[in-house]
Scaffold this motif. Structure first.
Motif, PDB file in Angstrom:
ATOM      1  N   ALA A 285       0.836  -1.201   0.000  1.00 34.05           N
ATOM      2  CA  ALA A 285       0.000   0.000   0.000  1.00 34.05           C
ATOM      3  C   ALA A 285       0.864   1.241   0.000  1.00 34.05           C
ATOM      4  CB  ALA A 285      -0.925  -0.002   1.214  1.00 34.05           C
ATOM      5  N   GLY A 286       0.610   2.117  -0.954  1.00 36.52           N
ATOM      6  CA  GLY A 286       1.252   3.420  -0.979  1.00 36.52           C
ATOM      7  C   GLY A 286       0.259   4.476  -0.553  1.00 36.52           C
ATOM      8  N   ILE A 287       0.647   5.304   0.406  1.00 36.39           N
ATOM      9  CA  ILE A 287      -0.237   6.343   0.924  1.00 36.39           C
ATOM     10  C   ILE A 287       0.459   7.686   0.806  1.00 36.39           C
ATOM     11  CG2 ILE A 287      -1.522   7.191   2.920  1.00 36.39           C
ATOM     12  CD1 ILE A 287      -1.711   4.410   3.950  1.00 36.39           C
ATOM     13  N   LEU A 288      -0.270   8.665   0.291  1.00 39.44           N
ATOM     14  CA  LEU A 288       0.233  10.027   0.253  1.00 39.44           C
ATOM     15  C   LEU A 288      -0.621  10.909   1.140  1.00 39.44           C
ATOM     16  CD1 LEU A 288       1.767  12.198  -2.359  1.00 39.44           C
ATOM     17  CD2 LEU A 288      -0.402  13.022  -1.429  1.00 39.44           C
ATOM     18  N   GLY A 289       0.037  11.654   2.041  1.00 37.24           N
ATOM     19  CA  GLY A 289      -0.637  12.618   2.882  1.00 37.24           C
ATOM     20  C   GLY A 289      -0.038  13.999   2.676  1.00 37.24           C
ATOM     21  N   CYS A 290      -0.797  14.999   3.047  1.00 37.13           N
ATOM     22  CA  CYS A 290      -0.341  16.382   2.915  1.00 37.13           C
ATOM     23  C   CYS A 290      -0.171  16.987   4.302  1.00 37.13           C
ATOM     24  CB  CYS A 290      -1.332  17.204   2.100  1.00 37.13           C
ATOM     25  SG  CYS A 290      -0.781  18.908   1.836  1.00 37.13           S
TER      26      CYS A 290
ATOM     27  N   ALA B 236      -1.752   1.440  10.312  1.00 38.59           N
ATOM     28  CA  ALA B 236      -2.659   0.298  10.409  1.00 38.59           C
ATOM     29  C   ALA B 236      -2.408  -0.730   9.305  1.00 38.59           C
ATOM     30  CB  ALA B 236      -4.108   0.781  10.345  1.00 38.59           C
ATOM     31  N   LEU B 237      -2.153  -0.286   8.101  1.00 40.51           N
ATOM     32  CA  LEU B 237      -1.935  -1.212   6.995  1.00 40.51           C
ATOM     33  C   LEU B 237      -0.608  -1.939   7.189  1.00 40.51           C
ATOM     34  CD1 LEU B 237      -3.159   1.163   4.182  1.00 40.51           C
ATOM     35  CD2 LEU B 237      -4.097  -1.124   4.594  1.00 40.51           C
ATOM     36  N   PRO B 238      -0.603  -3.259   7.117  1.00 41.20           N
ATOM     37  CA  PRO B 238       0.606  -4.022   7.451  1.00 41.20           C
ATOM     38  C   PRO B 238       1.799  -3.761   6.544  1.00 41.20           C
ATOM     39  CG  PRO B 238      -1.343  -5.430   7.510  1.00 41.20           C
ATOM     40  CD  PRO B 238      -1.766  -4.130   6.901  1.00 41.20           C
ATOM     41  N   ARG B 239       1.541  -3.391   5.274  1.00 41.29           N
ATOM     42  CA  ARG B 239       2.648  -3.262   4.316  1.00 41.29           C
ATOM     43  C   ARG B 239       2.577  -1.909   3.614  1.00 41.29           C
ATOM     44  NH1 ARG B 239       2.037  -8.426   0.634  1.00 41.29           N
ATOM     45  NH2 ARG B 239       3.884  -7.522  -0.355  1.00 41.29           N
ATOM     46  N   ALA B 240       2.466  -0.844   4.389  1.00 41.48           N
ATOM     47  CA  ALA B 240       2.276   0.485   3.817  1.00 41.48           C
ATOM     48  C   ALA B 240       3.557   1.311   3.840  1.00 41.48           C
ATOM     49  CB  ALA B 240       1.185   1.230   4.565  1.00 41.48           C
ATOM     50  N   VAL B 241       3.702   2.145   2.835  1.00 42.23           N
ATOM     51  CA  VAL B 241       4.729   3.183   2.796  1.00 42.23           C
ATOM     52  C   VAL B 241       4.013   4.514   2.681  1.00 42.23           C
ATOM     53  CG1 VAL B 241       6.621   4.196   1.473  1.00 42.23           C
ATOM     54  CG2 VAL B 241       6.509   1.720   1.795  1.00 42.23           C
ATOM     55  N   LEU B 242       4.354   5.452   3.565  1.00 41.17           N
ATOM     56  CA  LEU B 242       3.752   6.780   3.574  1.00 41.17           C
ATOM     57  C   LEU B 242       4.735   7.795   3.010  1.00 41.17           C
ATOM     58  CD1 LEU B 242       1.553   8.864   4.515  1.00 41.17           C
ATOM     59  CD2 LEU B 242       2.801   8.962   6.694  1.00 41.17           C
ATOM     60  N   VAL B 243       4.248   8.609   2.071  1.00 39.95           N
ATOM     61  CA  VAL B 243       5.004   9.763   1.590  1.00 39.95           C
ATOM     62  C   VAL B 243       4.153  11.006   1.820  1.00 39.95           C
ATOM     63  CG1 VAL B 243       6.365   8.494  -0.108  1.00 39.95           C
ATOM     64  CG2 VAL B 243       4.148   9.454  -0.767  1.00 39.95           C
ATOM     65  N   THR B 244       4.796  12.150   1.914  1.00 42.73           N
ATOM     66  CA  THR B 244       4.067  13.383   2.193  1.00 42.73           C
ATOM     67  C   THR B 244       4.374  14.448   1.157  1.00 42.73           C
ATOM     68  OG1 THR B 244       5.799  14.252   3.648  1.00 42.73           O
ATOM     69  CG2 THR B 244       4.064  12.905   4.667  1.00 42.73           C
ATOM     70  N   THR B 245       3.484  15.423   1.090  1.00 39.52           N
ATOM     71  CA  THR B 245       3.678  16.565   0.228  1.00 39.52           C
ATOM     72  C   THR B 245       3.097  17.787   0.927  1.00 39.52           C
ATOM     73  OG1 THR B 245       3.340  17.427  -2.016  1.00 39.52           O
ATOM     74  CG2 THR B 245       1.494  16.254  -1.010  1.00 39.52           C
ATOM     75  N   THR B 246       3.081  18.910   0.228  1.00 44.97           N
ATOM     76  CA  THR B 246       2.491  20.140   0.749  1.00 44.97           C
ATOM     77  C   THR B 246       1.524  20.703  -0.285  1.00 44.97           C
ATOM     78  OG1 THR B 246       4.237  21.556  -0.172  1.00 44.97           O
ATOM     79  CG2 THR B 246       4.592  20.663   2.050  1.00 44.97           C
ATOM     80  N   LEU B 247       0.695  21.629   0.155  1.00 43.63           N
ATOM     81  CA  LEU B 247      -0.271  22.234  -0.754  1.00 43.63           C
ATOM     82  C   LEU B 247       0.408  22.924  -1.934  1.00 43.63           C
ATOM     83  CD1 LEU B 247      -2.829  23.739   1.781  1.00 43.63           C
ATOM     84  CD2 LEU B 247      -3.297  21.945   0.113  1.00 43.63           C
TER      85      LEU B 247
END
Length: 218
Positions: free
Chosen positions: A167-172, A189-200
């Motif tokens: 799972a790939g997740i992008l948050g701001c 929560a997701l067992p195999r997730a990678v989180l990346v972030t960005t800005t507005l």
């Protein structure tokens, strides 16, 4: 190894044009077979995922509401889901009090009572262009769709823990409508997730970084 089939859904009152503009290039770089269906209601979003599954697991996801719907479909169909590409999840479980849900309700009220142009007032730049096109494309479905989206539950953290797929997740980090805390909760929560972030400031094309996160999770 066959190419991954990736089906991505638009957010509340957004459309397939926006999804394609954000995700076509990053998905082409990883050789995925990409579909962004033309959908307007929650039922149409779910039907698009059902129709996209043709005997082999598929990667599903989307932006905001689209991410919610895709994740809920994956929870209900774990044997059909090969992965998740999730940008800007807006709430977890019940939408009560979530900024995105409140914004959808407010927009529905303004469109219903004062018209589309009044609802678009105050938006500028790429956001005004995208909303102006997409909202007009919904026609008479716009107000009921905004209302149904505002009441639609996202998966719970317990449900997300059951999804053992990349799972790939992008948050701001500075988007008050899509709080970064929600993206972090989903990623934890997701067992195999990678989180990346960005800005507005990097919107909208930075949303495509969710694809990079998914590939890292693979």
């Amino acid at each position: 190894m066959p190419a991954e089939t990736v089906v991505l859904l638009p957010g509340t009152a957004s459309d397939e044009v926006f999804v394609r503009s954000v995700f076509t290039e990053p998905l082409s770089q990883v050789g995925a077979v990409f579909t962004a269906p033309a959908v307007r209601t929650l039922r149409e979003r779910l039907t698009a995922l059902e129709n996209a599954h043709e005997g082999h697991p598929i990667v599903v996801g989307g932006v905001s509401l689209g991410a919610h719907v895709a994740a809920r479909w994956a929870v209900a169909n774990p044997d059909r889901c090969a992965g998740l590409v999730l940008a800007l999840p807006a709430w977890t479980g019940s939408p009560d009090g979530a900024p995105a849900a409140l914004a959808a309700k407010a927009s529905a009220q303004v469109v219903a009572t004062r018209g589309l142009e009044a609802a678009l007032a105050g938006t500028t730049g790429w956001l005004r262009e995208e909303l102006g096109r997409a909202w007009r494309g919904y026609g008479d479905l716009l107000v009921p769709h905004l209302a149904e989206a505002a009441e639609s539950p996202a998966p719970t953290l317990e449900e997300l823990r059951s999804l053992d797929v990349p799972a790939g997740i992008l948050g701001c980090t500075d988007d008050p409508v899509h709080p970064i805390e929600v993206a972090r909760q989903w990623a934890e929560a997701l067992p195999r997730a990678v989180l990346v972030t960005t800005t507005l400031d990097a919107y909208p094309h930075a949303l495509g970084r969710a694809v990079q996160a998914w590939r890292q999770a693979c």
